[in-house]
Design an enzyme around this catalytic site. Structure first.
Site, PDB file in Angstrom:
ATOM      1  CG  HIS A 127      -0.338   4.151   4.487  1.00  0.00           C
ATOM      2  ND1 HIS A 127      -0.657   3.497   5.655  1.00  0.00           N
ATOM      3  CD2 HIS A 127      -1.057   3.528   3.521  1.00  0.00           C
ATOM      4  CE1 HIS A 127      -1.512   2.515   5.398  1.00  0.00           C
ATOM      5  NE2 HIS A 127      -1.786   2.528   4.105  1.00  0.00           N
ATOM      6  CB  ALA A 140      -0.926  -0.009   1.216  1.00  0.00           C
ATOM      7  CG  ASN A 187       0.741  -6.490   6.831  1.00  0.00           C
ATOM      8  OD1 ASN A 187       1.393  -7.481   7.122  1.00  0.00           O
ATOM      9  ND2 ASN A 187      -0.565  -6.428   7.007  1.00  0.00           N
TER      10      ASN A 187
HETATM   11  N1  LIG Z   1       1.783  -5.154   2.512  1.00  0.00           N
HETATM   12  C1  LIG Z   1       0.696  -4.396   2.485  1.00  0.00           C
HETATM   13  O1  LIG Z   1       0.749  -3.206   2.139  1.00  0.00           O
HETATM   14  C2  LIG Z   1      -0.620  -4.983   2.856  1.00  0.00           C
HETATM   15  C3  LIG Z   1      -0.705  -6.273   3.358  1.00  0.00           C
HETATM   16  N2  LIG Z   1      -1.920  -6.806   3.677  1.00  0.00           N
HETATM   17  C4  LIG Z   1      -1.928  -8.194   4.161  1.00  0.00           C
HETATM   18  O2  LIG Z   1      -2.641  -8.983   3.223  1.00  0.00           O
HETATM   19  C5  LIG Z   1      -3.512  -9.855   3.909  1.00  0.00           C
HETATM   20  C6  LIG Z   1      -4.690 -10.190   3.000  1.00  0.00           C
HETATM   21  O3  LIG Z   1      -5.444  -9.016   2.786  1.00  0.00           O
HETATM   22  P1  LIG Z   1      -6.911  -9.071   2.123  1.00  0.00           P
HETATM   23  O4  LIG Z   1      -6.859  -9.788   0.841  1.00  0.00           O
HETATM   24  O5  LIG Z   1      -7.437  -7.688   2.157  1.00  0.00           O
HETATM   25  O6  LIG Z   1      -7.672  -9.964   3.201  1.00  0.00           O
HETATM   26  P2  LIG Z   1      -9.042 -10.773   3.011  1.00  0.00           P
HETATM   27  O7  LIG Z   1      -9.537 -11.024   4.399  1.00  0.00           O
HETATM   28  O8  LIG Z   1      -9.930 -10.087   2.037  1.00  0.00           O
HETATM   29  O9  LIG Z   1      -8.556 -12.141   2.343  1.00  0.00           O
HETATM   30  C7  LIG Z   1      -7.810 -13.106   3.018  1.00  0.00           C
HETATM   31  C8  LIG Z   1      -8.112 -14.432   2.367  1.00  0.00           C
HETATM   32  O10 LIG Z   1      -7.247 -15.435   2.908  1.00  0.00           O
HETATM   33  C9  LIG Z   1      -8.001 -16.626   3.021  1.00  0.00           C
HETATM   34  N3  LIG Z   1      -7.360 -17.572   3.935  1.00  0.00           N
HETATM   35  C10 LIG Z   1      -7.467 -17.656   5.278  1.00  0.00           C
HETATM   36  N4  LIG Z   1      -6.737 -18.692   5.754  1.00  0.00           N
HETATM   37  C11 LIG Z   1      -6.155 -19.268   4.670  1.00  0.00           C
HETATM   38  C12 LIG Z   1      -5.277 -20.364   4.506  1.00  0.00           C
HETATM   39  N5  LIG Z   1      -4.843 -21.084   5.546  1.00  0.00           N
HETATM   40  N6  LIG Z   1      -4.864 -20.682   3.265  1.00  0.00           N
HETATM   41  C13 LIG Z   1      -5.294 -19.979   2.185  1.00  0.00           C
HETATM   42  N7  LIG Z   1      -6.128 -18.913   2.292  1.00  0.00           N
HETATM   43  C14 LIG Z   1      -6.547 -18.565   3.515  1.00  0.00           C
HETATM   44  C15 LIG Z   1      -9.382 -16.177   3.467  1.00  0.00           C
HETATM   45  O11 LIG Z   1     -10.359 -17.158   3.197  1.00  0.00           O
HETATM   46  C16 LIG Z   1      -9.552 -14.919   2.625  1.00  0.00           C
HETATM   47  O12 LIG Z   1     -10.184 -15.207   1.385  1.00  0.00           O
HETATM   48  C17 LIG Z   1      -3.891  -9.080   5.181  1.00  0.00           C
HETATM   49  O13 LIG Z   1      -4.254  -9.954   6.234  1.00  0.00           O
HETATM   50  C18 LIG Z   1      -2.619  -8.354   5.506  1.00  0.00           C
HETATM   51  O14 LIG Z   1      -1.781  -9.150   6.341  1.00  0.00           O
HETATM   52  C19 LIG Z   1      -3.077  -6.104   3.499  1.00  0.00           C
HETATM   53  C20 LIG Z   1      -3.044  -4.829   3.023  1.00  0.00           C
HETATM   54  C21 LIG Z   1      -1.807  -4.152   2.685  1.00  0.00           C
HETATM   55  O1  LIG Z   2      -3.798  -1.479   2.661  1.00  0.00           O
HETATM   56  C1  LIG Z   2      -3.342  -0.611   3.415  1.00  0.00           C
HETATM   57  O2  LIG Z   2      -3.559   0.611   3.274  1.00  0.00           O
HETATM   58  C2  LIG Z   2      -2.414  -0.973   4.517  1.00  0.00           C
HETATM   59  C3  LIG Z   2      -2.719  -2.229   5.218  1.00  0.00           C
HETATM   60  O3  LIG Z   2      -3.844  -2.668   5.345  1.00  0.00           O
HETATM   61  C4  LIG Z   2      -1.585  -2.944   5.816  1.00  0.00           C
HETATM   62  O4  LIG Z   2      -0.447  -2.454   5.726  1.00  0.00           O
HETATM   63  O5  LIG Z   2      -1.802  -4.025   6.387  1.00  0.00           O
END
Ligand SMILES: NC(=O)C1=CN([C@@H]2O[C@H](COP(=O)(O)OP(=O)(O)OC[C@H]3O[C@@H](n4cnc5c(N)ncnc54)[C@H](O)[C@@H]3O)[C@@H](O)[C@H]2O)C=CC1
Ligand SMILES: O=C([O-])CC(=O)C(=O)O
Length: 259
Positions: free
Chosen positions: A210, A111, A180
């Protein structure tokens, strides 16, 4: 052509997997999707099948899933693209990933931006101060470890409320679905201790912001990112799957990528 498996078919993984399935990334194709809760009509597979079929496994399922799945991917000799970089607040996990096998570990910028500049500047000399202030709608910032009173205060705030301030390592672990990015900044500057993270709940925040500020040997930096939230998951910025697709594209066909 690299074959890519996507672990997690939510707001991030769902968009990534569909784009790969529809041939939108030159040099990459979808092997399949691993998600016990459904794969949105995309080809599903087990993790074992993914490890057998894919050159690259994208983790887009959350910090706890990365801790479980990440070392298995690397041990199988497959490359791993990490979205839940906040899991790397755990030094032991980072060491396990690096020592698990022949697969290479790549991190998604996600992000935020400016990580390339922070990495360049950190090479010149140490930073004296680094801060990331994340502002989001309140609902997604409520955490299971909060007292009922604190959770209510966050949910009900009618103005910007500073929810937490602390070292990036603590904050990225305390808000695993929301900060994250604090870990991404710390990993970019190569110093967990210098990065302070601040989490603000703002009911009027129609965009997630951010703001990263840093000063050190190389100069002074300020990056302000204001992202539209994902319609599928308002705590995630809508741009994140596109950062993943950009990273996959760079890995699949590196020509012209910024390095
Ligand atoms: N680096 C960054 O800037 C960001 C990182 N993130 C990370 O990305 C992750 C995912 O974000 P979203 O897609 O928005 O979440 P989300 O909640 O929409 O999707 C997560 C998916 O993972 C699945 N899941 C759960 N356990 C699982 C397993 N054991 N094996 C396979 N799939 C499984 C769920 O069923 C769900 O479909 C967040 O939890 C966060 O840690 C999120 C936003 C920004
Ligand atoms: O998507 C974003 O803006 C940031 C976020 O959720 C994360 O870093 O986990």
């Amino acid at each position: 052509m690299i074959s890519v498996a996507v672990v997690g078919c939510g707001a991030i993984g769902g968009v990534v997997a569909r784009a790969l399935h529809e041939g939108e990334v030159v040099g990459a194709r979808l092997a399949g999707v691993v998600d016990p809760n459904g794969t949105r009509g995309l080809p599903g597979m087990s993790l074992e099948e993914a490890l057998a079929a894919a050159d690259l496994v994208v983790e887009a399922a959350g910090q706890a899933v990365l801790a479980d799945v990440g070392p298995r991917v690397v041990a199988a000799g497959r490359d791993l693209l990490v979205v839940s970089v906040g899991a790397l607040t755990d030094d032991a996990l980072l060491a396990r990933l690096h020592g698990a096998g022949d697969g290479r570990v790549h991190l998604v910028s996600g992000a935020v931006g400016g990580l390339d500049m922070l990495r360049s500047a950190a090479r010149m000399g140490p930073f004296e101060t680094v801060r990331i202030v994340t502002t989001k709608k309140p609902a997604g910032l409520v955490q299971p470890w909060m007292s009922a009173a604190e959770a209510d205060r966050v949910r009900a705030t009618d103005r910007p409320l500073e929810v937490r301030r602390g070292p990036a390592r603590e904050i990225a672990a305390a808000f695993p679905r929301s900060t994250n990015v604090a870990a991404a900044v710390a990993l970019a500057v190569g110093d967990w201790d210098v990065v302070e993270a601040v989490v603000v709940a703002d009911p009027a925040a129609s965009l997630t912001s951010h703001v990263i500020t840093a000063s050190g040997a190389a100069g002074e930096y300020r990056f302000e990112i204001r992202n539209r939230p994902s319609p599928d998951n308002p705590t995630t910025s809508q741009v994140v799957p596109y950062a993943v697709l950009r990273a996959i594209g760079d890995l699949a066909a590196p020509s012209g990528a910024f390095r």
